[in-house]
Enzyme design. Sequence first.
Site, mmCIF file in Angstrom:
data_model
loop_
_atom_site.group_PDB
_atom_site.id
_atom_site.type_symbol
_atom_site.label_atom_id
_atom_site.label_comp_id
_atom_site.label_asym_id
_atom_site.label_seq_id
_atom_site.Cartn_x
_atom_site.Cartn_y
_atom_site.Cartn_z
ATOM 1 N N ASN A 164 29.364 40.922 22.479
ATOM 2 C CA ASN A 164 30.812 41.063 22.435
ATOM 3 C C ASN A 164 31.211 40.960 20.965
ATOM 4 O O ASN A 164 31.245 39.878 20.397
ATOM 5 C CB ASN A 164 31.455 39.948 23.264
ATOM 6 N N GLY A 223 43.609 34.209 27.126
ATOM 7 C CA GLY A 223 44.323 35.348 27.681
ATOM 8 C C GLY A 223 44.456 35.072 29.168
ATOM 9 O O GLY A 223 43.631 34.361 29.738
ATOM 10 N N ARG A 274 30.461 44.715 25.490
ATOM 11 C CA ARG A 274 31.809 44.625 26.062
ATOM 12 C C ARG A 274 32.753 45.496 25.242
ATOM 13 O O ARG A 274 32.764 45.413 24.013
ATOM 14 C CB ARG A 274 32.289 43.180 26.003
ATOM 15 N N GLU A 292 31.459 36.637 32.683
ATOM 16 C CA GLU A 292 31.555 38.030 32.244
ATOM 17 C C GLU A 292 30.224 38.545 31.701
ATOM 18 O O GLU A 292 29.894 39.716 31.862
ATOM 19 C CB GLU A 292 32.675 38.176 31.211
ATOM 20 N N HIS A 324 40.643 42.483 31.273
ATOM 21 C CA HIS A 324 39.921 41.415 31.996
ATOM 22 C C HIS A 324 39.284 41.965 33.277
ATOM 23 O O HIS A 324 38.971 41.204 34.187
ATOM 24 C CB HIS A 324 40.852 40.269 32.445
ATOM 25 N N HIS A 355 43.137 34.972 36.579
ATOM 26 C CA HIS A 355 42.224 34.683 35.459
ATOM 27 C C HIS A 355 43.073 33.985 34.400
ATOM 28 O O HIS A 355 43.876 34.617 33.710
ATOM 29 C CB HIS A 355 41.621 35.989 34.922
ATOM 30 N N ARG A 407 50.425 34.750 23.633
ATOM 31 C CA ARG A 407 51.174 35.982 23.931
ATOM 32 C C ARG A 407 52.361 35.702 24.835
ATOM 33 O O ARG A 407 52.261 34.868 25.735
ATOM 34 C CB ARG A 407 50.273 37.013 24.623
ATOM 35 N N ARG A 425 44.904 22.140 27.101
ATOM 36 C CA ARG A 425 44.646 20.686 27.081
ATOM 37 C C ARG A 425 45.613 19.973 26.134
ATOM 38 O O ARG A 425 46.095 18.878 26.433
ATOM 39 C CB ARG A 425 43.195 20.392 26.662
HETATM 40 P P1 ADP Z 1 38.925 32.679 26.675
HETATM 41 O O1 ADP Z 1 40.069 33.507 27.138
HETATM 42 O O2 ADP Z 1 38.902 32.457 25.196
HETATM 43 O O3 ADP Z 1 37.582 33.053 27.272
HETATM 44 P P2 ADP Z 1 38.674 30.320 28.353
HETATM 45 O O4 ADP Z 1 38.514 31.010 29.645
HETATM 46 O O5 ADP Z 1 37.524 29.567 27.794
HETATM 47 O O6 ADP Z 1 39.288 31.242 27.232
HETATM 48 O O7 ADP Z 1 39.901 29.290 28.508
HETATM 49 C C1 ADP Z 1 40.380 28.534 27.454
HETATM 50 C C2 ADP Z 1 41.534 27.681 27.967
HETATM 51 O O8 ADP Z 1 41.032 26.789 28.986
HETATM 52 C C3 ADP Z 1 42.168 26.796 26.888
HETATM 53 O O9 ADP Z 1 43.568 26.874 26.976
HETATM 54 C C4 ADP Z 1 41.711 25.407 27.287
HETATM 55 O O10 ADP Z 1 42.635 24.416 26.946
HETATM 56 C C5 ADP Z 1 41.637 25.537 28.794
HETATM 57 N N1 ADP Z 1 40.877 24.434 29.389
HETATM 58 C C6 ADP Z 1 39.556 24.173 29.283
HETATM 59 N N2 ADP Z 1 39.262 23.016 29.923
HETATM 60 C C7 ADP Z 1 40.436 22.536 30.433
HETATM 61 C C8 ADP Z 1 40.818 21.395 31.197
HETATM 62 N N3 ADP Z 1 39.924 20.492 31.573
HETATM 63 N N4 ADP Z 1 42.112 21.255 31.533
HETATM 64 C C9 ADP Z 1 43.043 22.157 31.157
HETATM 65 N N5 ADP Z 1 42.734 23.257 30.441
HETATM 66 C C10 ADP Z 1 41.465 23.454 30.088
#
Ligand code: ADP
Length: 398
Positions: free
Chosen positions: A10, A210, A91, A386, A180, A206, A239, A282
């Site tokens: 990617n 994003g 990707r 993915e 996605h 999802h 966004r 978080r």
């Molecule tokens: P990407 O789109 O970059 O692949 P991810 O699917 O890894 O992103 O998601 C990232 C998001 O998931 C961030 O906003 C992160 O804060 C959130 N996240 C990860 N663990 C937790 C958790 N335990 N509680 C709340 N949000 C979480």
Amino acid sequence: MVKQTVLVINSGSSSIKYQLVDPQTGQAYAKGLVERIGESEGHIVHKYDSNTTEVNAPIADHEVGMREVLRLFDEVGPRLSEAHIVAVGHRVVQGGRYFDGPTLITDDVRTLIHDLCALAPLHNPAHLKGIDVARDLMPDVPHVAVFDTAFFQSLPEETATYALDRDVAEKYSIRRYGAHGTSHQYVSQSVSHLLERDDLRQIVLHLGNGASVSAIKNGHAIDTSMGLTPLEGLVMGTRTGDIDPAVVFHLQRQTGWSAEELDTLFNKKSGLKGLTGENDMRAVRAMTTSDDEQTRRRARVALDVYITRIVKYIGSYTAELGGLDVLTFTAGIGENDTNLRTEIIERLAPFGVFLDEAANNARHDTAVTISTPESSVRVMVVPTNEEYAIAQQALSLV
Ligand code: ADP
């Protein structure tokens, strides 16, 4: 070593994410990330077995980065010459109207991906850099492009079409392509497989940095929240998601900001970040217990905007689907934020949707049902993968 692997790549504008995957099981033998390409100090993390190797050095361009990755595979392992690589899976975010499935990359396909750069100026040029370098360095393996938009080529005209002047839309290829798609397809197929049913009306949420939601009927996507670009739809980390387009004209008239400045505002400085200063869920959750009242209030408003947008989409997609069998949460926030799932499902109680609190709060690494047996809709959490999906799709072509 294993029988077959796929190297999944990617490639971003200043990064290369990679994973060596068993396309039969999804097991990742090694993975890594090259970051800050073109900056004064680059960084690579390569993980194999229980070892993590880090490199800090300038990485002039994607070619230097890719060569470093191949060197790490050679020196740290696993050796690619012994990994039985059957394909390299790339990707690609935007496949336009050309691609509705995984595609072997030939020079002609490369040209089409290049032609689509205008529709995905942040993504496709970066993917092409990765594709060109990888094809040069690994010329003997088939290279396969897996498009984020492919799953949504099945959208019916009524959800793919914007109510814009027909000639303008046609001339500039303006329609809803979605994004996605690899994740939405993987997760919805996993649900069908687990429940042993193809005739399902599904909504997949999802929720990562994003975020997007899709409506899937009998295995085919019939609507999705991302549109011409990934900007449309749900509130995201940075966004806006859905917004009155007149906000753009208004800001242009009031401020004289350029298209690029507005693009940055809407794509990089809005969403959770715009509302709270933090793009990470978080951190937003942590703000809700801050000692400062204004901080707490801002975080709560941001969460309410985020959740209400999701509930709106669930309602409208349920109507479009003519009912709902399964609602599935996936990606970083969807898989981990138990409070968010509770807050969303509580809003669906008037429609007979009920959460099993214990199942929702338990930690799972695999797919799980989190609704009660009486619930009118099955609610699930299904981890997305993915890289595995790209590896499977690449294998299907070779
Ligand atoms: P990407 O789109 O970059 O692949 P991810 O699917 O890894 O992103 O998601 C990232 C998001 O998931 C961030 O906003 C992160 O804060 C959130 N996240 C990860 N663990 C937790 C958790 N335990 N509680 C709340 N949000 C979480």
